[in-house]
Motif scaffolding. Structure first.
Motif, mmCIF file in Angstrom:
data_model
loop_
_atom_site.group_PDB
_atom_site.id
_atom_site.type_symbol
_atom_site.label_atom_id
_atom_site.label_comp_id
_atom_site.label_asym_id
_atom_site.label_seq_id
_atom_site.Cartn_x
_atom_site.Cartn_y
_atom_site.Cartn_z
ATOM 1 N N GLU A 84 0.814 -0.949 0.243
ATOM 2 C CA GLU A 84 -0.111 0.059 0.014
ATOM 3 C C GLU A 84 0.621 1.459 0.133
ATOM 4 O OE1 GLU A 84 -3.118 0.407 -0.716
ATOM 5 O OE2 GLU A 84 -3.816 -2.256 0.076
ATOM 6 N N ASP A 85 1.799 0.987 0.501
ATOM 7 C CA ASP A 85 2.805 1.975 0.379
ATOM 8 C C ASP A 85 3.521 2.312 -1.235
ATOM 9 O OD1 ASP A 85 3.059 2.772 3.055
ATOM 10 O OD2 ASP A 85 4.474 1.678 4.125
ATOM 11 N N LEU A 86 2.985 1.775 -1.963
ATOM 12 C CA LEU A 86 3.952 1.454 -3.482
ATOM 13 C C LEU A 86 3.197 3.417 -3.744
ATOM 14 C CD1 LEU A 86 3.828 -1.872 -4.748
ATOM 15 C CD2 LEU A 86 5.670 0.040 -4.255
ATOM 16 N N ASN A 87 4.406 4.188 -4.458
ATOM 17 C CA ASN A 87 3.390 5.292 -5.138
ATOM 18 C C ASN A 87 3.252 4.813 -6.418
ATOM 19 O OD1 ASN A 87 5.767 6.771 -3.464
ATOM 20 N ND2 ASN A 87 3.753 7.432 -3.044
ATOM 21 N N TYR A 88 4.282 4.223 -7.024
ATOM 22 C CA TYR A 88 3.801 3.484 -8.646
ATOM 23 C C TYR A 88 4.158 2.374 -8.822
ATOM 24 C CZ TYR A 88 4.126 8.861 -10.549
ATOM 25 O OH TYR A 88 3.480 9.940 -10.350
ATOM 26 N N ILE A 89 3.499 2.335 -10.427
ATOM 27 C CA ILE A 89 3.695 0.813 -10.193
ATOM 28 C C ILE A 89 4.145 0.979 -12.357
ATOM 29 C CG2 ILE A 89 2.898 -1.370 -10.735
ATOM 30 C CD1 ILE A 89 0.875 -1.542 -8.950
ATOM 31 N N ILE A 90 5.102 0.464 -12.647
ATOM 32 C CA ILE A 90 5.661 1.058 -14.189
ATOM 33 C C ILE A 90 5.885 -0.795 -14.535
ATOM 34 C CG2 ILE A 90 6.539 1.818 -15.363
ATOM 35 C CD1 ILE A 90 8.065 3.681 -12.892
ATOM 36 N N LEU A 91 5.044 -0.801 -15.445
ATOM 37 C CA LEU A 91 5.024 -2.164 -16.195
ATOM 38 C C LEU A 91 5.509 -2.108 -17.694
ATOM 39 C CD1 LEU A 91 2.663 -5.137 -15.435
ATOM 40 C CD2 LEU A 91 4.689 -5.172 -18.099
ATOM 41 N N ALA A 92 6.958 -2.663 -18.419
ATOM 42 C CA ALA A 92 7.999 -2.440 -19.079
ATOM 43 C C ALA A 92 7.075 -4.045 -20.059
ATOM 44 C CB ALA A 92 9.064 -2.273 -19.419
ATOM 45 N N CYS A 135 13.512 -3.805 -26.333
ATOM 46 C CA CYS A 135 13.504 -4.271 -24.368
ATOM 47 C C CYS A 135 14.299 -3.216 -23.401
ATOM 48 C CB CYS A 135 15.475 -5.237 -25.735
ATOM 49 S SG CYS A 135 14.153 -6.645 -26.438
ATOM 50 N N PRO A 136 14.630 -2.039 -24.328
ATOM 51 C CA PRO A 136 15.216 -1.584 -23.051
ATOM 52 C C PRO A 136 14.448 -1.431 -21.488
ATOM 53 C CG PRO A 136 15.973 -0.991 -24.965
ATOM 54 C CD PRO A 136 15.318 -1.805 -25.054
ATOM 55 N N GLY A 137 12.943 -1.079 -22.347
ATOM 56 C CA GLY A 137 11.730 -0.918 -20.966
ATOM 57 C C GLY A 137 11.892 -0.978 -19.443
ATOM 58 N N TRP A 138 12.419 -2.268 -19.140
ATOM 59 C CA TRP A 138 12.710 -2.257 -17.511
ATOM 60 C C TRP A 138 13.888 -1.551 -16.967
ATOM 61 C CZ3 TRP A 138 17.272 -3.807 -14.331
ATOM 62 C CH2 TRP A 138 17.406 -3.083 -13.448
ATOM 63 N N ILE A 139 14.483 -1.179 -17.676
ATOM 64 C CA ILE A 139 15.899 -0.073 -17.191
ATOM 65 C C ILE A 139 15.782 1.517 -17.758
ATOM 66 C CG2 ILE A 139 18.195 1.298 -18.333
ATOM 67 C CD1 ILE A 139 19.598 -1.694 -18.575
ATOM 68 N N GLU A 140 14.260 1.751 -18.552
ATOM 69 C CA GLU A 140 13.996 3.042 -18.711
ATOM 70 C C GLU A 140 13.153 2.897 -17.394
ATOM 71 O OE1 GLU A 140 13.735 6.539 -20.819
ATOM 72 O OE2 GLU A 140 15.323 4.632 -21.276
ATOM 73 N N GLY A 141 12.126 2.585 -17.029
ATOM 74 C CA GLY A 141 11.067 1.809 -15.920
ATOM 75 C C GLY A 141 11.797 2.140 -14.398
ATOM 76 N N ALA A 344 22.516 -2.531 -18.647
ATOM 77 C CA ALA A 344 22.298 -1.936 -20.503
ATOM 78 C C ALA A 344 21.775 -2.286 -21.613
ATOM 79 C CB ALA A 344 24.122 -1.831 -21.312
ATOM 80 N N SER A 345 21.426 -1.876 -22.428
ATOM 81 C CA SER A 345 19.837 -3.538 -23.502
ATOM 82 C C SER A 345 20.205 -1.957 -24.672
ATOM 83 C CB SER A 345 18.742 -2.440 -22.508
ATOM 84 O OG SER A 345 17.788 -3.193 -23.334
ATOM 85 N N VAL A 346 19.271 -2.308 -25.284
ATOM 86 C CA VAL A 346 19.185 -2.172 -26.789
ATOM 87 C C VAL A 346 18.024 -2.426 -27.361
ATOM 88 C CG1 VAL A 346 20.662 -3.737 -27.966
ATOM 89 C CG2 VAL A 346 19.916 -1.928 -29.064
ATOM 90 N N GLY A 347 16.845 -2.497 -27.975
ATOM 91 C CA GLY A 347 15.756 -2.232 -28.482
ATOM 92 C C GLY A 347 14.881 -1.660 -29.445
ATOM 93 N N ALA A 348 14.223 -1.783 -29.747
ATOM 94 C CA ALA A 348 13.739 -1.043 -30.442
ATOM 95 C C ALA A 348 13.550 0.091 -30.607
ATOM 96 C CB ALA A 348 12.000 -2.203 -30.844
#
Length: 359
Positions: A84-92, A135-141, A344-348
């Protein structure tokens, strides 16, 4: 203020698909013509280049948001926080929930909202949203969570990378052997003596590179009206593999170098590089070129790999790999408190990003 990864969790599907399971597939060139080699030779060459010997597929009753939820539960428990203390849920992710046997992705409501629903979080100020960044979505999150916390907009964030690529591959495309399913989750929060994000870097190259990964038709020409109707309305993940390789080995090392310089850390202090598990040869070439910028050889054991057993699960590869190493689940690989690592990541997109992190 130190912003750290305080909890990790992953979901690795139970269904193992080995390379030999593709021996009876009909693989075709992009123009629909047959390969001159038979499948055992194609598979052997594929293994030599990618390093993939097997991959994991989700059960028929599970979807991307389901496995994202399962990974999230484990990360929350590992961090020891109140959900309940989470402020954001970011799903890549990239394709939404694609039900088994279907081809249409479902993103209404967002997958992050579905995860919040499954977690039974009541707090309306816990904001849930999806991130489409290849593919770099998690790092961006993680980069976004870091920014939210730095700005004072958040204290605790849940960042997830989840994908079921097995459901959007063309069975006639030999690249279908690359892709797999999985989910990894992390808790990002401001906490003393728990680790620290030292620097971040992101970039999008879209002038000539935007469509190196794209949605395209099957390589198999339809043979009857029923099949034609189905295939004309079905698209699959496609890529220009050689061009992606050249792009990645050119631009990812520089992004890693830029990020390292911003961190103030010496390259000699880097203990591990957690790179997107896309292709073993490509990943090795990226890391070797990165060290080459410093006239150094790539250190032995610097690059943990799980692609051989898990395949390429897109946004899930780095968080699942980090979770495995962090918890001693990858042979001959470990990290200790105080170690400096690079993600590090690279992708679409084509998108590139990196993080320098002190464990």
């Amino acid at each position: 203020m130190q912003i750290a990864i305080t909890g990790t969790g992953s979901y690795i599907p139970e269904t193992v698909v080995e390379n030999q399971d593709f021996e009876k597939h009909e693989f075709l060139n992009s123009d629909g013509s047959s390969f001159k080699h038979d499948n055992p030779v194609i598979i052997e060459k594929f293994k030599a280049i990618t390093g993939i010997g097997e991959r994991r597929y989700v059960a028929k009753n599970l979807n991307t948001s389901d496995i994202a939820f399962l990974a999230a539960e484990r990360a929350i428990a590992d961090a020891g926080i109140d959900k309940e203390d989470l402020n954001y849920i970011i799903l890549a992710h990239n394709f939404g929930d694609v039900a088994y046997g279907q081809s249409q992705g479902d993103t209404l409501p967002s997958l992050a909202t579905r995860v919040k629903h499954h977690l039974r979080i009541k707090n309306p100020k816990c904001v849930a949203y999806d991130l489409i960044f290849g593919c770099p979505g998690w790092i961006e999150g993680v980069n976004q969570a870091n920014a939210f916390i730095k700005s004072g907009m958040a204290k605790k964030c849940l960042v997830i990378g989840a994908e079921t690529l097995s459901r959007i591959v063309d069975p006639y495309d030999r690249d279908s052997m690359i892709y797999s399913d999985g989910a990894g989750a992390t808790i990002i929060e401001a906490k003393e003596n728990a680790g620290q994000i030292l620097s971040c870097a992101s970039a999008t190259y879209a002038h000539d590179e935007a469509f190196l990964l794209f949605f395209g038709k099957s390589y198999k020409s339809p043979s009857d009206a029923t099949r034609a109707d189905r295939q004309e309305n079905t698209k699959y993940i496609k890529m220009y593999g050689r061009k992606i390789y050249e792009f990645a080995v050119t631009y990812v090392p520089q992004a890693m170098d830029d990020c390292l310089k911003d961190s103030g850390v010496s390259i000699a202090d880097i203990k591990k590089i957690f790179i997107h598990q896309a292709n073993e040869k490509m990943d090795e070439a990226i890391v070797k070129r990165f060290y080459g910028l410093y006239d150094m050889e790539m250190p032995e054991g610097i690059m943990p790999m799980n692609i051989g057993k898990l395949g390429n699960s897109s946004v899930a590869t780095i968080p699942t790999l980090f979770d495995m190493v962090r918890n001693g689940k990858l042979e001959n690989q470990s990290i200790q408190k105080g170690d400096v690592v690079i993600f590090a990541s690279v992708g679409a997109g084509m998108n590139i990003n990196a993080i320098v992190y002190r464990v």
